[in-house]
Design an enzyme around this catalytic site. Structure first.
Site, short mmCIF file in Angstrom:
data_model
loop_
_atom_site.label_atom_id
_atom_site.label_comp_id
_atom_site.label_asym_id
_atom_site.label_seq_id
_atom_site.Cartn_x
_atom_site.Cartn_y
_atom_site.Cartn_z
N ASP A 1 -18.30 -25.97 11.58
CA ASP A 1 -18.85 -24.85 12.35
C ASP A 1 -18.34 -23.50 11.82
OD1 ASP A 1 -20.04 -23.53 14.76
OD2 ASP A 1 -17.93 -23.13 15.21
N LEU B 1 -20.45 -18.63 19.84
CA LEU B 1 -21.39 -17.56 19.46
C LEU B 1 -21.48 -17.37 17.95
CD1 LEU B 1 -20.46 -14.94 22.20
CD2 LEU B 1 -22.53 -16.32 22.10
N ARG B 2 -20.79 -18.24 17.18
CA ARG B 2 -20.83 -18.09 15.73
C ARG B 2 -22.25 -18.17 15.19
NH1 ARG B 2 -15.96 -21.33 14.94
NH2 ARG B 2 -14.24 -19.89 14.60
N GLY B 3 -23.03 -19.09 15.74
CA GLY B 3 -24.41 -19.26 15.28
C GLY B 3 -25.23 -17.99 15.44
#
Length: 354
Positions: A201, A282-284
């Site tokens: 991720d 919230l990385r995506g």
């Protein structure tokens, strides 16, 4: 006479568009967070990764500095250079090629992070630092082949440094901190196992490389490689113009990137896609926004379009859907399906099958 080892031209590489795009986006905006490239053996992963450095403009560094320090940007310079600036000492600089550092599979933590000479520190009161690979990679590219076989602890260190842009070495109460701002590129063969979802991720993008099935394309790839092996300088010369065009495109994209905007409505829809796909954290959302802006800049545009988001969203999200380490990574169909629904955009049959 140029004694540097000839590198296969990036523009001569046939196919593997996902991998090439992921690398280009990361050099336009290193804050995207690197790329994980997974694919079959012998699909040109290492060749492509090494070829990207030839497209990058030379960087200005402080002479005789172990961290490739930037002469004016504090975030990219070591403490010694900061001291020189404070004291208004004249700094000598030079231009070098963007560093490309290979991390060997058997590397130790000391080799990666660097070491402090404790004896010298205690007896002479001098902090003597032996730089590691993270110091050498500052302002460059750090390439880890077979990253899925690397010790999880080392992968954690690499990802932490890549995310923060700094590396801290502590030993016996003595601490040294230096800039480690690099693009992290990992590659591997899925047959040898995937990275844990938590580590995966943290890579900005994920490109999946498949063996070319088309016989004519395979012949073309083999012929190109043979020509390069027989006469590398002739092959480099043939692609000189194309290399220069792509190089200028990347330089231009780096310049206009800060001015590229993305409408609020499109940002909402990106977050809707992430929410519907049940992407943790919230990385995506952040990476998709960044990658879409980098792609728009690459196409010399100042505003992100739906088409820009479509081009990058699979690279940004496919590896974030896997919750179970035993699951395989989504081919991209799930992401495309949700994207089509939310953005009311139809993929062609050819695009989905590719």
């Amino acid at each position: 006479m140029d004694t540097a080892r000839p590198v296969f031209p990036f523009t001569a590489i046939v196919g593997q568009e996902q991998m090439k795009l992921a690398l280009i986006l990361n050099v336009i905006d290193p804050k995207i967070g690197g790329v994980m490239i997974m694919g079959d053996r012998g699909t040109g992963k290492s060749t492509t990764i090494r070829a990207i450095t030839d497209l990058l403009p030379e960087i200005e560094v402080v002479q005789d500095d172990m961290f490739n320090s930037h002469p004016s940007n504090i975030e990219l310079m070591g403490n010694n250079v900061q001291e020189l600036l404070k004291n208004q000492t004249e700094i000598k600089t030079k231009f070098i090629k963007v560093p490309m550092v290979d991390l060997p599979l058997g590397a130790t933590e000391d080799r990666v992070c660097g070491t402090i000479d404790i004896e010298k520190a205690l007896t002479e009161g001098v902090k003597t630092f032996e730089p590691g690979l993270l110091a050498k990679a500052n302002r460059g590219i750090l390439y880890v082949d077979e990253v899925n076989l690397l010790d999880d602890h080392l992968v954690d260190i690499l990802l932490d440094a890549a995310a923060s842009g700094w590396n801290t070495v502590e030993r016996e109460g003595i601490s040294i901190r230096h800039p480690a701002n690099f693009v992290l590129v990992g590659s591997g063969n899925p047959e040898e196992g995937e990275l844990r979802p938590q580590l995966l991720d943290r890579f900005g993008l994920h490109a999946e490389i498949k063996t070319v099935k088309n016989p004519e394309l395979r012949v073309k790839i083999v012929e190109q490689r043979s020509q390069f092996d027989q006469n590398p300088y002739k092959c480099i010369d043939e692609y000189k113009e194309q290399q220069e065009i792509l190089k200028q495109k990347i330089i231009n994209a780096q310049k206009i990137l800060p001015k590229v905007t993305i409408e609020y409505d499109l940002r909402i829809k990106i977050s809707q896609v992430c929410s519907e796909l049940n992407v943790d954290g919230l990385r995506g959302d952040i990476v998709t926004n960044r990658a879409a802006r980098a792609y728009a800049a690459f196409e010399s545009r100042y505003e992100v379009s739906i088409e820009d988001i479509r081009k990058v969203i699979t690279l940004c999200l496919r590896h974030r859907l896997r919750k179970d380490p035993l699951e395989s990574i989504d081919s991209g169909l799930k992401v495309e399906k949700v994207f089509s629904k939310i953005f009311q955009f139809n993929f062609s049959v050819e695009e989905i099958s590719s």
